[in-house]
Design a protein around this motif. Structure first.
Motif, PDB file in Angstrom:
ATOM      1  N   SER A   1       0.842  -1.198   0.000  1.00 49.64           N
ATOM      2  CA  SER A   1       0.000   0.000   0.000  1.00 49.64           C
ATOM      3  C   SER A   1       0.877   1.248   0.000  1.00 49.64           C
ATOM      4  O   SER A   1       1.894   1.299   0.702  1.00 49.64           O
ATOM      5  CB  SER A   1      -0.901   0.026   1.232  1.00 49.64           C
ATOM      6  N   MET A   2       0.461   2.245  -0.779  1.00 51.46           N
ATOM      7  CA  MET A   2       1.184   3.521  -0.812  1.00 51.46           C
ATOM      8  C   MET A   2       0.238   4.607  -1.305  1.00 51.46           C
ATOM      9  O   MET A   2      -0.790   4.328  -1.935  1.00 51.46           O
ATOM     10  CB  MET A   2       2.417   3.426  -1.711  1.00 51.46           C
ATOM     11  N   ALA A   3       0.594   5.862  -1.018  1.00 56.14           N
ATOM     12  CA  ALA A   3      -0.218   6.995  -1.473  1.00 56.14           C
ATOM     13  C   ALA A   3      -0.208   7.064  -2.997  1.00 56.14           C
ATOM     14  O   ALA A   3       0.797   6.754  -3.640  1.00 56.14           O
ATOM     15  CB  ALA A   3       0.335   8.284  -0.882  1.00 56.14           C
ATOM     16  N   LYS A   4      -1.345   7.476  -3.585  1.00 55.10           N
ATOM     17  CA  LYS A   4      -1.450   7.536  -5.045  1.00 55.10           C
ATOM     18  C   LYS A   4      -0.482   8.543  -5.664  1.00 55.10           C
ATOM     19  O   LYS A   4      -0.005   8.349  -6.779  1.00 55.10           O
ATOM     20  CB  LYS A   4      -2.881   7.897  -5.446  1.00 55.10           C
ATOM     21  N   ASP A   5      -0.212   9.631  -4.936  1.00 52.38           N
ATOM     22  CA  ASP A   5       0.640  10.672  -5.492  1.00 52.38           C
ATOM     23  C   ASP A   5       2.111  10.493  -5.111  1.00 52.38           C
ATOM     24  O   ASP A   5       2.927  11.380  -5.317  1.00 52.38           O
ATOM     25  CB  ASP A   5       0.160  12.058  -5.049  1.00 52.38           C
ATOM     26  N   LEU A   6       2.455   9.339  -4.545  1.00 51.10           N
ATOM     27  CA  LEU A   6       3.846   9.078  -4.154  1.00 51.10           C
ATOM     28  C   LEU A   6       4.726   8.975  -5.400  1.00 51.10           C
ATOM     29  O   LEU A   6       4.417   8.239  -6.332  1.00 51.10           O
ATOM     30  CB  LEU A   6       3.924   7.775  -3.354  1.00 51.10           C
ATOM     31  N   THR A   7       5.828   9.725  -5.407  1.00 53.37           N
ATOM     32  CA  THR A   7       6.766   9.653  -6.541  1.00 53.37           C
ATOM     33  C   THR A   7       7.991   8.842  -6.131  1.00 53.37           C
ATOM     34  O   THR A   7       8.518   8.993  -5.030  1.00 53.37           O
ATOM     35  CB  THR A   7       7.205  11.056  -6.995  1.00 53.37           C
ATOM     36  N   MET A   8       8.424   7.975  -7.047  1.00 52.08           N
ATOM     37  CA  MET A   8       9.563   7.097  -6.770  1.00 52.08           C
ATOM     38  C   MET A   8      10.636   7.258  -7.848  1.00 52.08           C
ATOM     39  O   MET A   8      10.328   7.363  -9.030  1.00 52.08           O
ATOM     40  CB  MET A   8       9.110   5.631  -6.712  1.00 52.08           C
ATOM     41  N   GLY A   9      11.886   7.259  -7.417  1.00 54.59           N
ATOM     42  CA  GLY A   9      13.013   7.229  -8.341  1.00 54.59           C
ATOM     43  C   GLY A   9      13.725   5.904  -8.171  1.00 54.59           C
ATOM     44  O   GLY A   9      14.160   5.561  -7.058  1.00 54.59           O
ATOM     45  N   TYR A  10      13.826   5.128  -9.248  1.00 58.36           N
ATOM     46  CA  TYR A  10      14.354   3.760  -9.144  1.00 58.36           C
ATOM     47  C   TYR A  10      15.587   3.596 -10.030  1.00 58.36           C
ATOM     48  O   TYR A  10      15.499   3.664 -11.249  1.00 58.36           O
ATOM     49  CB  TYR A  10      13.258   2.768  -9.540  1.00 58.36           C
ATOM     50  N   LEU A  11      16.737   3.400  -9.393  1.00 58.56           N
ATOM     51  CA  LEU A  11      17.987   3.123 -10.111  1.00 58.56           C
ATOM     52  C   LEU A  11      18.231   1.626 -10.080  1.00 58.56           C
ATOM     53  O   LEU A  11      18.346   1.035  -9.013  1.00 58.56           O
ATOM     54  CB  LEU A  11      19.164   3.848  -9.446  1.00 58.56           C
TER      55      LEU A  11
ATOM     56  N   MET B   1      22.173   8.224 -15.541  1.00 59.71           N
ATOM     57  CA  MET B   1      20.828   7.828 -15.102  1.00 59.71           C
ATOM     58  C   MET B   1      20.637   8.119 -13.610  1.00 59.71           C
ATOM     59  O   MET B   1      19.553   8.518 -13.175  1.00 59.71           O
ATOM     60  CB  MET B   1      20.586   6.337 -15.382  1.00 59.71           C
ATOM     61  N   LEU B   2      21.704   7.957 -12.836  1.00 57.10           N
ATOM     62  CA  LEU B   2      21.635   8.306 -11.418  1.00 57.10           C
ATOM     63  C   LEU B   2      21.421   9.811 -11.260  1.00 57.10           C
ATOM     64  O   LEU B   2      20.601  10.253 -10.437  1.00 57.10           O
ATOM     65  CB  LEU B   2      22.926   7.871 -10.705  1.00 57.10           C
ATOM     66  N   ALA B   3      22.130  10.616 -12.062  1.00 52.43           N
ATOM     67  CA  ALA B   3      21.954  12.073 -12.021  1.00 52.43           C
ATOM     68  C   ALA B   3      20.504  12.438 -12.335  1.00 52.43           C
ATOM     69  O   ALA B   3      19.899  13.276 -11.666  1.00 52.43           O
ATOM     70  CB  ALA B   3      22.899  12.736 -13.021  1.00 52.43           C
ATOM     71  N   LYS B   4      19.941  11.788 -13.356  1.00 56.54           N
ATOM     72  CA  LYS B   4      18.550  12.069 -13.754  1.00 56.54           C
ATOM     73  C   LYS B   4      17.584  11.758 -12.613  1.00 56.54           C
ATOM     74  O   LYS B   4      16.665  12.541 -12.314  1.00 56.54           O
ATOM     75  CB  LYS B   4      18.206  11.233 -14.994  1.00 56.54           C
ATOM     76  N   ILE B   5      17.804  10.632 -11.935  1.00 59.90           N
ATOM     77  CA  ILE B   5      16.924  10.241 -10.833  1.00 59.90           C
ATOM     78  C   ILE B   5      17.061  11.202  -9.655  1.00 59.90           C
ATOM     79  O   ILE B   5      16.069  11.592  -9.030  1.00 59.90           O
ATOM     80  CB  ILE B   5      17.219   8.783 -10.409  1.00 59.90           C
ATOM     81  N   LEU B   6      18.291  11.616  -9.355  1.00 58.90           N
ATOM     82  CA  LEU B   6      18.498  12.565  -8.250  1.00 58.90           C
ATOM     83  C   LEU B   6      17.847  13.913  -8.559  1.00 58.90           C
ATOM     84  O   LEU B   6      17.296  14.567  -7.665  1.00 58.90           O
ATOM     85  CB  LEU B   6      19.993  12.749  -7.982  1.00 58.90           C
TER      86      LEU B   6
ATOM     87  N   ILE C   1      10.639   9.102  -2.648  1.00 58.47           N
ATOM     88  CA  ILE C   1      11.468   7.992  -2.182  1.00 58.47           C
ATOM     89  C   ILE C   1      12.420   7.564  -3.290  1.00 58.47           C
ATOM     90  O   ILE C   1      12.027   7.458  -4.458  1.00 58.47           O
ATOM     91  CB  ILE C   1      10.605   6.794  -1.708  1.00 58.47           C
ATOM     92  N   LEU C   2      13.667   7.341  -2.934  1.00 60.24           N
ATOM     93  CA  LEU C   2      14.678   6.843  -3.861  1.00 60.24           C
ATOM     94  C   LEU C   2      14.904   5.360  -3.593  1.00 60.24           C
ATOM     95  O   LEU C   2      15.126   4.956  -2.442  1.00 60.24           O
ATOM     96  CB  LEU C   2      16.006   7.577  -3.652  1.00 60.24           C
ATOM     97  N   LEU C   3      14.844   4.540  -4.641  1.00 58.25           N
ATOM     98  CA  LEU C   3      15.171   3.118  -4.551  1.00 58.25           C
ATOM     99  C   LEU C   3      16.439   2.904  -5.367  1.00 58.25           C
ATOM    100  O   LEU C   3      16.406   3.010  -6.597  1.00 58.25           O
ATOM    101  CB  LEU C   3      14.022   2.260  -5.095  1.00 58.25           C
ATOM    102  N   LEU C   4      17.554   2.646  -4.705  1.00 65.12           N
ATOM    103  CA  LEU C   4      18.856   2.610  -5.369  1.00 65.12           C
ATOM    104  C   LEU C   4      19.461   1.216  -5.243  1.00 65.12           C
ATOM    105  O   LEU C   4      19.766   0.749  -4.143  1.00 65.12           O
ATOM    106  CB  LEU C   4      19.800   3.650  -4.740  1.00 65.12           C
ATOM    107  N   ASP C   5      19.613   0.553  -6.382  1.00 65.63           N
ATOM    108  CA  ASP C   5      20.181  -0.797  -6.417  1.00 65.63           C
ATOM    109  C   ASP C   5      21.655  -0.701  -6.813  1.00 65.63           C
ATOM    110  O   ASP C   5      21.983  -0.429  -7.961  1.00 65.63           O
ATOM    111  CB  ASP C   5      19.401  -1.663  -7.412  1.00 65.63           C
ATOM    112  N   GLU C   6      22.534  -0.915  -5.858  1.00 63.70           N
ATOM    113  CA  GLU C   6      23.991  -0.839  -6.042  1.00 63.70           C
ATOM    114  C   GLU C   6      24.414   0.487  -6.700  1.00 63.70           C
ATOM    115  O   GLU C   6      25.030   0.501  -7.764  1.00 63.70           O
ATOM    116  CB  GLU C   6      24.490  -2.027  -6.880  1.00 63.70           C
ATOM    117  N   PRO C   7      24.107   1.627  -6.079  1.00 63.39           N
ATOM    118  CA  PRO C   7      24.416   2.918  -6.710  1.00 63.39           C
ATOM    119  C   PRO C   7      25.908   3.221  -6.816  1.00 63.39           C
ATOM    120  O   PRO C   7      26.307   4.043  -7.623  1.00 63.39           O
ATOM    121  CB  PRO C   7      23.727   3.929  -5.782  1.00 63.39           C
TER     122      PRO C   7
END
Length: 640
Positions: free
Chosen positions: A59-69, A168-173, A179-185
């Motif tokens: 569950s999460m808020a509808k307007d929640l924005t996520m950045g996924y690397l 791509m990391l720069a774009k996400i930042l 919330i940032l989801l960073l896989d092996e940044p």
């Protein structure tokens, strides 16, 4: 912010997660850890909706924005320059920019009130969204991630996968999501970029979930640790070091409970065995049997920290001097790496060779290893030195059709199968794992095989280039133990600071095209270097190598006092100019530091003033450097 309830995710017959629970709160900075194969990356993909859970809810808020690397972004390519790619983060600002440009074009022929109102509205919204600073922000983050100003004008498609990942990391930042989801940044970053990212993430106001094997990085950034293990998610209220301490404490308590329960079970079993045959006691025996069946069993503690249980031996000791570098000069067409550099590697040294990418670490390592001979000067190998060189490209030399054990048997025939299996066991290949073919192994598993091969060589000098790449924390810990007990000499390039701090007793770095040496651990070097950066760099022209004045031949000597006076005056002017350049460089650096300060770049007015000051000082510095070059050429012409 995000609530994970009773999550089950199955791959075939295996449950990767089994009714796992986890709540992510606003502002939390979380390290998601666990052994390879426990589903960390999978969990991130479930959160962003790439995978659907077998059961349970997220569950999460509808307007929640996520950045996924994620590592899949390595394949992304574009013919736009990297600033434009990074600025794709500003979707609404880019749309407004195009609309404003179109309205301005129309106004060349149509001066209607309607158009002017539309333009005013668009410009006002653009300003509210800080649209006039987005390009500056993109440049700032790209610079922090190691891109030069020249790089910013290059197409994304011209960069390697690792550098594309940085974009791509720069774009996400730049998206600044909730919330940032960073896989092996940190996988494709050098040390200065990792340190910059640490500072950026510490100042980031949103929530962060990081999957990383870099424990030093985690300790600097996170304030929560979540362990993925046996299908469950366990939360620890602190950074990675806190997690280790807390887990050890929980394990000690669990081990005590397990021993107490086992003692009680044995006692009950003895009573049952004694009374089972007696008719008068049979009912009591049956009651105790049922009680044991219903008892919730405490599991014994699994050992998640395998230890090295073999010793590395070599047949002969090296001399005192392992490698001597004398007057080494190494240049590429676009860059000078070393200029008349000197250094000595002595027996027993464990050297960490550090620095930013592109500064020549791997080149110097290849010179030390004898793999690069295209330089001037001498690299003298000492008496009785036997060397093994490990680099990532050596993974390609593994024989894909060989089983793991066969690969080591062919490479180290003097070792018995028992010794080789012991070595492989330390590198997490146990039981029938040793019979797996190389071709079915993951990148991390191949790295472990290649490292095991390197450490079974009869070598008293190890040259290691990024040995921790693709290794999980348990494997890095094994390598640390192996090198700590290794009695030979080691030089290593790595971006894993925990690894370096536990292995190295000496630090090498390249500065001003010389090899500089710090005699101590990595942490001691960090403390020393931080203090050094705070000290003002005084201009000392005398410290710079001077060109020897050409002495005229006696027969051709033409006394010329005016010429000597002119040269003297020009050299004095050059020295003064160098002092001015040093002062300006310091002021530019101070302005850059201010621009990286969150209190500045989060304040539009301060940012504008500081940016204007930075541009003015940079322009002044460029002008002065041009004058210096012209003056230096004039002096050289007079000296000729």
């Amino acid at each position: 912010m995000i609530a994970i309830n009773d999550l089950t995710f199955e791959i075939g017959a295996r449950a990767l997660y089994d009714e796992a629970n986890w709540h992510i709160k606003p502002g939390e900075k979380i390290g998601l850890i666990g052994a390879n194969g426990t589903g960390k990356t999978t969990l991130l993909k479930i959160i962003v909706g790439d995978y659907k859970p077998t059961s349970g809810t997220i569950s999460m808020a509808k307007d929640l924005t996520m950045g996924y690397l994620n590592q899949d972004l390595l394949s992304y390519s574009s013919d736009k320059n990297i600033v434009h790619v990074a600025m794709e983060a500003f979707e609404r600002q880019n749309q407004l920019h195009d609309e404003i440009e179109a309205l301005l074009k129309k106004l060349e022929t149509d001066y209607s009130e309607d158009l002017l109102h539309k333009l005013s509205d668009k410009q006002h919204e653009f300003e509210l969204l800080d649209g006039y600073n987005i390009e500056y922000k993109a440049h700032e983050i790209l610079a922090g991630l190691g891109f030069s100003e020249e790089d910013c004008h290059r197409k994304l498609s011209t960069f390697s996968g690792g550098w594309r990942m940085r974009v791509m990391l720069a774009k996400i930042l730049l998206q600044a999501p909730d919330i940032l989801l960073l896989d092996e940044p940190t996988n494709h970053l050098d040390l200065p970029s990792i340190q910059w990212l640490e500072d950026y993430l510490k100042a980031f106001t949103g929530a962060i979930v990081i999957v990383s094997h870099d424990r030093w990085f985690l300790d600097k950034v996170i304030n929560r640790t979540v362990e993925s293990r046996k299908g469950k998610l366990t939360v620890y209220a602190g950074n990675y070091t806190f997690y280790l301490e807390e887990k050890a404490l929980r394990a000690e308590i669990q081990r005590g409970e397990f021993k107490n329960q086992q003692s009680k079970i044995k006692q009950e079993e003895r009573l049952i065995e004694r009374f089972r045959a007696k008719a008068s006691k049979a009912k009591m025996a049956q009651s105790r049997i049922k009680m044991l069946d219903k008892m919730e069993r405490v599991e014994d503690v699994d050992d998640d920290n395998p230890e090295v249980n073999f010793s590395f031996k070599f047949s002969k000791q090296s001399g005192r001097h392992v490698v001597m570098l004398e007057h080494i000069t190494k240049k590429y067409p676009a860059i000078d790496i070393l200029d008349d550099a000197e250094a000595v590697i002595e027996k027993g040294d464990k050297i960490a060779l550090i620095g930013a990418n592109g500064k020549g670490k791997s080149t110097l390592l290849r010179i030390v290893a004898g793999a690069d001979k295209d330089f001037t000067g001498k690299a003298i190998v000492g008496h009785n030195v036997t060397q093994t060189f490990f680099a990532q490209h050596q993974l390609e030399s593994l024989h894909l059709e060989n089983q793991i054990l066969q690969e080591l048997q062919a490479f180290a025939p003097k070792h018995t199968d028992t010794e080789l299996r012991s070595i492989l066991g330390s590198f997490l290949f146990t039981g029938d794992d040793v019979f797996k073919k190389i071709k079915v192994l993951s990148g991390g598993e191949k790295s472990r095989v290649a490292l095991a091969k390197a450490l079974t060589a009869d070598a008293n000098f190890l040259v290691l280039d990024e040995p921790t790449n693709h290794l999980d924390m348990a494997s890095v810990n094994i390598l640390i133990q192996a090198l700590q007990q290794y009695e030979g000499t080691v030089i290593v390039v790595s971006h894993d600071r925990h690894f370096l701090d536990n292995v190295a007793n000496k630090i090498w770095f390249i500065e001003d095209q010389k090899i500089k040496i710090y005699p101590g651990t990595y942490q001691e070097y960090e403390e020393w270097n931080s203090k050094r950066k705070l000290e003002p760099k005084a201009a000392i022209p005398a410290a710079q190598p001077k060109k020897e004045e050409k002495k005229p031949e006696p027969a051709k000597q033409q006394p010329n006092d005016n010429k000597h006076q002119q040269l003297k005056k020009l050299n004095q002017d050059l020295s003064k100019m160098e002092e001015q350049i040093a002062v300006l460089e310091k002021e530019v650096k101070q302005a850059e530091d201010q621009l990286a300060d969150p209190s500045v770049f989060n304040d539009a007015a301060k940012l504008k003033d500081t940016n204007a000051l930075y541009k003015a000082k940079q322009a002044e510095l460029n002008t002065l450097q041009s004058k210096w070059e012209a003056l230096a050429e004039q002096i050289m012409e007079l000296e000729a």
